[in-house]
Enzyme design. Structure first.
Site, PDB file in Angstrom:
ATOM      1  N   GLN A 112      50.278  71.774  34.279  1.00  0.00           N
ATOM      2  CA  GLN A 112      50.781  70.880  33.235  1.00  0.00           C
ATOM      3  C   GLN A 112      51.115  71.682  31.989  1.00  0.00           C
ATOM      4  O   GLN A 112      50.256  72.395  31.463  1.00  0.00           O
ATOM      5  CB  GLN A 112      49.686  69.846  32.914  1.00  0.00           C
ATOM      6  CG  GLN A 112      50.028  68.909  31.782  1.00  0.00           C
ATOM      7  CD  GLN A 112      48.791  68.302  31.155  1.00  0.00           C
ATOM      8  OE1 GLN A 112      47.696  68.850  31.281  1.00  0.00           O
ATOM      9  NE2 GLN A 112      48.955  67.190  30.475  1.00  0.00           N
ATOM     10  N   GLY A 113      52.340  71.563  31.491  1.00  0.00           N
ATOM     11  CA  GLY A 113      52.749  72.256  30.275  1.00  0.00           C
ATOM     12  C   GLY A 113      52.891  71.301  29.114  1.00  0.00           C
ATOM     13  O   GLY A 113      53.981  70.800  28.829  1.00  0.00           O
ATOM     14  N   ASN A 117      37.467  65.576  20.004  1.00  0.00           N
ATOM     15  CA  ASN A 117      36.594  64.449  19.685  1.00  0.00           C
ATOM     16  C   ASN A 117      36.898  63.826  18.323  1.00  0.00           C
ATOM     17  O   ASN A 117      36.603  62.658  18.091  1.00  0.00           O
ATOM     18  CB  ASN A 117      35.135  64.871  19.807  1.00  0.00           C
ATOM     19  CG  ASN A 117      34.738  65.019  21.263  1.00  0.00           C
ATOM     20  OD1 ASN A 117      35.573  64.874  22.154  1.00  0.00           O
ATOM     21  ND2 ASN A 117      33.474  65.303  21.521  1.00  0.00           N
ATOM     22  N   GLU A 118      37.513  64.594  17.450  1.00  0.00           N
ATOM     23  CA  GLU A 118      37.950  64.023  16.179  1.00  0.00           C
ATOM     24  C   GLU A 118      39.029  62.958  16.435  1.00  0.00           C
ATOM     25  O   GLU A 118      39.056  61.910  15.779  1.00  0.00           O
ATOM     26  CB  GLU A 118      38.498  65.117  15.264  1.00  0.00           C
ATOM     27  CG  GLU A 118      37.435  66.065  14.706  1.00  0.00           C
ATOM     28  CD  GLU A 118      36.830  66.984  15.759  1.00  0.00           C
ATOM     29  OE1 GLU A 118      37.478  67.231  16.797  1.00  0.00           O
ATOM     30  OE2 GLU A 118      35.694  67.454  15.543  1.00  0.00           O
ATOM     31  N   SER A 146      50.238  71.439  25.918  1.00  0.00           N
ATOM     32  CA  SER A 146      49.784  72.078  24.680  1.00  0.00           C
ATOM     33  C   SER A 146      50.555  73.343  24.380  1.00  0.00           C
ATOM     34  O   SER A 146      51.013  74.044  25.295  1.00  0.00           O
ATOM     35  CB  SER A 146      48.300  72.433  24.775  1.00  0.00           C
ATOM     36  OG  SER A 146      47.519  71.273  24.844  1.00  0.00           O
ATOM     37  N   SER A 149      45.839  75.349  32.901  1.00  0.00           N
ATOM     38  CA  SER A 149      44.971  75.572  34.053  1.00  0.00           C
ATOM     39  C   SER A 149      45.804  75.642  35.319  1.00  0.00           C
ATOM     40  O   SER A 149      46.800  74.928  35.454  1.00  0.00           O
ATOM     41  CB  SER A 149      43.958  74.431  34.172  1.00  0.00           C
ATOM     42  OG  SER A 149      43.137  74.402  33.036  1.00  0.00           O
ATOM     43  N   GLU A 189      45.605  60.362  33.420  1.00  0.00           N
ATOM     44  CA  GLU A 189      44.546  61.342  33.163  1.00  0.00           C
ATOM     45  C   GLU A 189      43.264  60.642  32.754  1.00  0.00           C
ATOM     46  O   GLU A 189      42.169  61.044  33.128  1.00  0.00           O
ATOM     47  CB  GLU A 189      44.973  62.322  32.051  1.00  0.00           C
ATOM     48  CG  GLU A 189      43.910  63.392  31.770  1.00  0.00           C
ATOM     49  CD  GLU A 189      44.283  64.340  30.642  1.00  0.00           C
ATOM     50  OE1 GLU A 189      45.161  63.987  29.834  1.00  0.00           O
ATOM     51  OE2 GLU A 189      43.678  65.424  30.574  1.00  0.00           O
TER      52      GLU A 189
END
Lengths: 415, 377
Positions: A134-135, A397-398, A137, A169, A254
């Site tokens: 997966q591209g 998490n923010e 980020s 990944s 996801e």
């Protein structure tokens, strides 16, 4: 009979029995090599091939992609993947290696690609013969995903792609990538488009894949650099400028909130249960404290350490009980309130447990993987460092806190 | 024994919870509560407890005090989860009443398991309100500690920190009798009993020292420790339920304010310095609520896990309440610092709750003794 089995349709009931019978006779042999903890950490060809063999076997038997149409390589069944998943989970199996393909790429391709491309791409994806990555980020686009800058320029029926993706990944094994990029620099969201692009066939030509070394010293994911990659327009998903909407399909799947159920493998028997039922390991802290010395004394006798272990144990039990409460209609305040907390709590409890473990170990907490004297083989310092992958990935998490504040508490959007 | 997956929280419990929520909302909304208990801000005001006895009578008539009484002595069997739901709603309304106190006594009497204790439970099922007088001058929660003694068959000495002492007609008293520690049942207006009222922070409760001077009382348990050992998890669980309800009120009230109050041309809740802590309050409330219903369910169907699960619930509740309270005042800004803003009622009730029957550190220490084992000598 389980609750799920009781509610089966006739098709599901028949399929459940079929899966059960098949699994009984066809569990794969013991792996020839030590397997990683998750598919995202597959490092070597022997690991990959063993796991690919298992996915192919399960696919050929009809346990993977059950709900996809037959002409896309699927089983053409109705709502049967969850049945297969439940039956697989009930026995000891390795996991499927093509997790990003199955969980994210397949539904995205299915809902947004041209018909002929679905027929071309999905069968080898579902069988695991083609690994997908997966591209999304980029160095400049993390939590703010829509700011991606990888650019595709149109040249007739082709697109020329240049840019830089990170945290990718499985890219070192991948045939294909789902790729979110920019086709228009003047609009943030409406300037995005979505493609599937070949990786392996372009390696060393227009694509470079380099491993990124994690904070722990291990590899696991990569950066991918595009240098004038040429892609046929037929591999574009949905319309030009609709990339963000397509990405939402990917992200919904996801998070397990998409229309199609992801084929899953990895039985509960094998690696689970090591911590006597404790998901995050807080009960392992008790044993660790009994055998660790701090300042020359047993850690389990230190009042502050005892207090902190209890804090983590209480959080872990609270998480477990909240998952239970989320299924009780009468004890809920808002339908998304507990489900949206899962990622946040799981990752933060895991992180804090690991951090506390390194403190319990006292001076010996300084010892790492290669040291024969490291408590638990140096596992806890590694787990602590690795835990940041989880608190950062899949929406830091923010961002999770923004989502909870906005969707559950109804606070104004921060951005 | 195993717990039912739904905590034993079925339709009857939902109905009870919903009608309790409506009763508290309708009969004592927060503006009326404030007018009732906070009319006089003077810290040195006369020590008069302010509550609504007629509403308490309605609660008794609704049968709510029978919920913690065993069925065999005239109680209603909806389980401890039903009592927890009721306490949660009472906390949400910061309701002044001897509900918790009476439920506490019911659980201890049920554990005492004697004919005299059953007679006392029948009195509660019949509408009597009661409170447990079992804490000594040093605030000890330990079962063997008491400053009340049995001399010549009569009670003498003082019980401290007695909850809602002015709202009840009966006391359950822990008293030392030679080597034994026993429990006694006595009318609040019995000869020889005097109340010294405590001046307390919490405006929704009252508290007193109860002084005994040669008081004749009914022996209901010869082994107080055994009864308390069995019953205390219920007391911890129910006060934690009260705290969950109160904290949810604090959260929703503060969220509402953060949605409308503007500074720097933005609603407060836009700012992540406000938004994220409010989310953290929610996370802590949900953790505690789940632990409370787990503990309540354990009381009903997994007694061997009652102490462990209740320690978890009360430890979680005490930390959670301190945080919910502090954020509720801080995020209300200047107005939150005033007497006229209702949130101080909850802030003060939570402070009281945090301490009651042991704070977070106390319960974690007890839990550690159970889970890790005692500290080596």
């Amino acid at each position: 009979m389980s609750d799920a089995a009781r509610k089966d349709t006739p098709e599901q009931a028949e399929f459940r029995q079929y899966c059960r019978d098949w699994l009984q006779d066809n569990l794969p042999p013991e792996p020839p090599v030590r397997l990683p903890l998750s598919p995202l950490e597959i490092m070597t060809e022997p690991q990959l091939h063993y796991l690919q063999d298992w996915q192919k076997k399960a696919y050929d038997a009809g346990l993977v992609g059950c709900d996809y149409p037959v002409d896309c390589g699927g089983g053409g069944r109705n709502d049967c993947q969850r049945v297969a998943n439940a039956e697989i989970a009930a026995v000891r199996t390795p996991f499927f290696p093509n997790v990003i393909g199955l969980g994210m790429a397949a539904p995205t391709v299915f809902f947004h690609a041209r018909e002929d491309k679905k027929r071309e791409l999905l069968p080898r994806l579902l069988s695991g013969e083609d690994i997908w990555c997966q591209g999304f980020s980029e160095p400049g686009a993390g939590s703010d995903l829509a700011s991606v800058q990888t650019f595709a320029e149109r040249k007739g029926d082709k697109w020329i792609i240049n840019g830089h993706k990170v945290w990718t990944s499985l890219a070192h094994f991948a045939e294909w990538m789902i790729l979110l990029l920019r086709t228009d620099k003047s609009h943030k969201y409406d300037g995005l488009s979505y493609f599937v692009v070949p990786i392996r066939s372009e390696l060393g030509k227009s694509i470079t894949v380099r491993p990124l070394i994690k904070i722990t010293g291990e590899t696991g994911f990569n950066e991918v650099i595009f240098d004038n990659l040429e892609v046929d327009d037929a591999y574009r998903l949905d319309e030009v400028g609709k990339g963000w909407q397509v990405a939402m399909t990917t992200l919904a799947h996801e998070r397990g909130a998409g229309e199609l159920v992801t084929p899953r493998s990895g039985g509960r028997g094998k690696s689970a249960g090591k911590e006597s039922g404790s998901v995050f390991g807080s009960s392992a802290l008790v044993d660790l404290a009994k055998t660790s010395f701090r300042n020359g004394k047993t850690a389990a006798d230190d009042a502050v350490i005892r207090d902190r272990i209890m804090q983590e144990m209480i959080r872990e039990e609270g998480f477990k009980q909240s998952s239970r409460r989320a299924r009780v209609q009468g004890l809920q305040d808002h339908p998304m309130r507990i489900p949206l907390q899962n990622k946040l709590l799981m990752t933060e409890i895991t992180q804090d447990v690991a951090e506390l473990a390194t403190e319990i170990e006292g001076a010996a907490g300084s010892l790492y993987l290669a040291d024969p004297n490291a408590p638990a083989g140096g596992r806890w310092p590694m787990a602590y460092m690795n835990s940041f992958g989880m608190t950062i990935a899949a929406g830091a998490n923010e961002v999770q806190r923004n989502i909870l504040g906005e969707r559950v508490l109804g606070l104004p959007k921060s951005k | 024994m195993a717990q039912p997956t739904n905590f034993g929280f079925g339709e009857e419990q939902v109905m009870l919870r919903d009608s309790a929520r409506k009763f508290f909302q309708d009969s004592l909304p927060v503006d009326k509560l404030h007018a009732l208990v906070a009319a006089d801000p003077d810290p040195h005001r006369p020590l008069v407890t302010q509550w609504a006895p007629e509403l308490w009578q309605q609660m008794v008539d609704l049968g709510w005090t029978m919920l913690a009484v065993p069925e065999r002595v005239g109680g209603m069997d909806l389980g401890a989860v039903a009592v927890a739901a009721l306490c949660e709603e009472s906390g949400r309304a910061a309701f002044p009443s001897p509900l918790l106190a009476t439920a506490n006594v019911s659980y201890i009497l049920a554990a005492a398991n004697s004919t005299a204790a059953d007679a006392a439970l029948e009195a509660i099922a019949g509408g009597a309100a009661a409170t447990y007088a079992g804490i000594d001058s040093r605030g000890s929660w330990e079962y063997a500690d008491t400053d009340v003694e049995v001399r010549d068959g009569k009670l003498s000495g003082t019980a401290y920190y007695v909850q809602d002492a002015q709202k009840v007609s009966q006391f359950l008293v822990k008293a030392r009798n030679g080597a034994a520690v026993e429990l006694y049942w006595v009318a609040a207006d019995a000869t020889g009993i005097a109340l010294e009222i405590d001046a307390i922070v919490d405006l929704t409760r009252d508290q007193a020292r109860v002084c005994f001077d040669g008081v004749t009382a009914e022996l209901v348990a010869t082994d107080a420790g055994a009864a308390l050992h069995q019953a205390m998890p219920a007391l911890w669980t129910m006060v934690a339920a009260d705290m969950v309800g109160a904290a949810e009120w604090q959260l929703q009230t503060t969220v509402e304010y953060a949605r409308v109050r503007k500074q720097f041309d933005r609603e407060l809740g836009f700012f992540q310095a406000v938004k994220h802590p409010l989310v953290n309050v929610m996370l802590e409330i949900d953790q505690t609520k789940s632990l409370v219903y787990n503990a309540a369910c354990a009381l009903d169907s997994e007694p061997e896990a009652a102490a462990r699960t209740a320690h978890m619930a009360k430890a979680s509740a005490s930390d959670m309440a301190a945080y919910a309270s502090s954020r509720s005042v801080q995020f209300h800004g200047g107005i939150g610092f005033t007497w006229e803003c209702y949130i101080h009622l909850y802030f003060k009730r939570q402070m009281h709750n945090q301490m009651l029957w042991g704070d977070a550190a106390y319960h974690r220490a007890k839990l550690a003794d159970l889970v890790i084992g005692p500290v080596a000598a």
